[in-house]
Design a protein around this motif. Structure first.
Motif, mmCIF file in Angstrom:
data_model
loop_
_atom_site.group_PDB
_atom_site.id
_atom_site.type_symbol
_atom_site.label_atom_id
_atom_site.label_comp_id
_atom_site.label_asym_id
_atom_site.label_seq_id
_atom_site.Cartn_x
_atom_site.Cartn_y
_atom_site.Cartn_z
ATOM 1 N N THR A 1 -10.565 9.227 0.850
ATOM 2 C CA THR A 1 -9.268 9.501 0.260
ATOM 3 C C THR A 1 -8.237 9.627 1.375
ATOM 4 O O THR A 1 -8.572 9.937 2.518
ATOM 5 N N ASP A 2 -6.985 9.400 1.022
ATOM 6 C CA ASP A 2 -5.873 9.531 1.961
ATOM 7 C C ASP A 2 -4.692 10.128 1.206
ATOM 8 O O ASP A 2 -4.283 9.599 0.172
ATOM 9 N N ASP A 3 -4.173 11.227 1.715
ATOM 10 C CA ASP A 3 -3.020 11.881 1.104
ATOM 11 C C ASP A 3 -1.755 11.153 1.540
ATOM 12 O O ASP A 3 -1.378 11.198 2.707
ATOM 13 N N LEU A 4 -1.099 10.472 0.602
ATOM 14 C CA LEU A 4 0.117 9.721 0.908
ATOM 15 C C LEU A 4 1.385 10.460 0.501
ATOM 16 O O LEU A 4 2.452 9.858 0.423
ATOM 17 N N SER A 5 1.277 11.770 0.284
ATOM 18 C CA SER A 5 2.434 12.521 -0.216
ATOM 19 C C SER A 5 3.639 12.424 0.716
ATOM 20 O O SER A 5 4.776 12.346 0.252
ATOM 21 N N LYS A 6 3.432 12.400 2.032
ATOM 22 C CA LYS A 6 4.560 12.337 2.966
ATOM 23 C C LYS A 6 5.037 10.903 3.176
ATOM 24 O O LYS A 6 6.028 10.688 3.857
ATOM 25 N N ALA B 1 8.281 3.870 -2.263
ATOM 26 C CA ALA B 1 7.561 3.519 -3.492
ATOM 27 C C ALA B 1 6.504 2.475 -3.158
ATOM 28 O O ALA B 1 6.750 1.549 -2.369
ATOM 29 N N LEU B 2 5.333 2.624 -3.755
ATOM 30 C CA LEU B 2 4.261 1.663 -3.560
ATOM 31 C C LEU B 2 4.673 0.316 -4.147
ATOM 32 O O LEU B 2 5.233 0.245 -5.243
ATOM 33 N N VAL B 3 4.406 -0.758 -3.420
ATOM 34 C CA VAL B 3 4.678 -2.110 -3.903
ATOM 35 C C VAL B 3 3.545 -2.503 -4.849
ATOM 36 O O VAL B 3 2.365 -2.453 -4.469
ATOM 37 N N ASP B 4 3.897 -2.843 -6.092
ATOM 38 C CA ASP B 4 2.896 -3.236 -7.088
ATOM 39 C C ASP B 4 2.005 -4.352 -6.548
ATOM 40 O O ASP B 4 2.489 -5.311 -5.945
ATOM 41 N N GLY B 5 0.702 -4.211 -6.770
ATOM 42 C CA GLY B 5 -0.261 -5.236 -6.375
ATOM 43 C C GLY B 5 -0.615 -5.240 -4.903
ATOM 44 O O GLY B 5 -1.340 -6.126 -4.450
ATOM 45 N N SER C 1 -3.864 7.778 -7.378
ATOM 46 C CA SER C 1 -3.710 8.766 -8.432
ATOM 47 C C SER C 1 -2.743 9.819 -7.911
ATOM 48 O O SER C 1 -3.072 10.542 -6.953
ATOM 49 N N GLY C 2 -1.553 9.850 -8.482
ATOM 50 C CA GLY C 2 -0.521 10.731 -7.932
ATOM 51 C C GLY C 2 -0.138 10.221 -6.564
ATOM 52 O O GLY C 2 0.368 9.110 -6.427
ATOM 53 N N THR C 3 -0.444 10.998 -5.537
ATOM 54 C CA THR C 3 -0.169 10.573 -4.160
ATOM 55 C C THR C 3 -1.450 10.428 -3.341
ATOM 56 O O THR C 3 -1.399 10.342 -2.123
ATOM 57 N N THR C 4 -2.597 10.384 -4.023
ATOM 58 C CA THR C 4 -3.876 10.269 -3.319
ATOM 59 C C THR C 4 -4.443 8.866 -3.462
ATOM 60 O O THR C 4 -4.703 8.396 -4.568
ATOM 61 N N LEU C 5 -4.633 8.212 -2.318
ATOM 62 C CA LEU C 5 -5.261 6.896 -2.259
ATOM 63 C C LEU C 5 -6.766 7.126 -2.150
ATOM 64 O O LEU C 5 -7.214 7.896 -1.299
ATOM 65 N N GLY D 1 16.913 7.241 8.668
ATOM 66 C CA GLY D 1 16.024 6.787 9.725
ATOM 67 C C GLY D 1 14.804 6.041 9.223
ATOM 68 O O GLY D 1 14.055 5.497 10.026
ATOM 69 N N GLY D 2 14.556 6.022 7.933
ATOM 70 C CA GLY D 2 13.412 5.291 7.414
ATOM 71 C C GLY D 2 12.081 5.797 7.928
ATOM 72 O O GLY D 2 11.173 5.022 8.187
ATOM 73 N N VAL D 3 11.924 7.113 8.111
ATOM 74 C CA VAL D 3 10.699 7.671 8.663
ATOM 75 C C VAL D 3 9.712 8.018 7.555
ATOM 76 O O VAL D 3 10.051 8.714 6.604
ATOM 77 N N LEU D 4 8.472 7.509 7.695
ATOM 78 C CA LEU D 4 7.374 7.838 6.791
ATOM 79 C C LEU D 4 6.235 8.396 7.644
ATOM 80 O O LEU D 4 5.986 7.916 8.740
ATOM 81 N N ILE D 5 5.536 9.380 7.115
ATOM 82 C CA ILE D 5 4.448 10.013 7.883
ATOM 83 C C ILE D 5 3.157 9.858 7.113
ATOM 84 O O ILE D 5 3.071 10.208 5.939
ATOM 85 N N ASN D 6 2.111 9.334 7.770
ATOM 86 C CA ASN D 6 0.781 9.268 7.202
ATOM 87 C C ASN D 6 -0.206 9.737 8.246
ATOM 88 O O ASN D 6 -0.603 9.001 9.129
ATOM 89 N N ASN D 7 -0.562 11.017 8.170
ATOM 90 C CA ASN D 7 -1.518 11.611 9.112
ATOM 91 C C ASN D 7 -2.874 11.715 8.478
ATOM 92 O O ASN D 7 -3.011 12.074 7.377
#
Length: 69
Positions: A1-6, A12-16, A33-37, A63-69
């Motif tokens: 699993t990966d928490d994508l909340s940040k 927004a996720l690109v469909d497909g 599911s929600g923000t969990t991959l 700034g277009g900053v996204l965080i995925n830790n």
């Protein structure tokens, strides 16, 4: 699993775009599911899985900053 909340708080996720490969061969795509991959599949010892997804940054995100830790 990966928490994508940040990531998904500013994008927004690109469909497909959810995809998975096991050692370069197509595999069952992950789910969101929600923000969990999440990904479930057969993964033999010594093999690796690569999960990919695309997002579109929301308008007005400074700034277009996204965080995925």
């Amino acid at each position: 699993t990966d928490d994508l909340s940040k990531v998904l708080d500013n994008a927004a996720l690109v469909d497909g775009s959810l995809k998975a490969t096991v050692d370069g061969a197509d595999a069952t795509a992950p789910t969101l599911s929600g923000t969990t991959l999440s990904w479930t599949g057969a993964l033999e010892a010594g093999k690796s899985v690569v999960l990919t997804y695309q997002v579109k940054i929301n308008d007005g995100v400074a700034g277009g900053v996204l965080i995925n830790n």
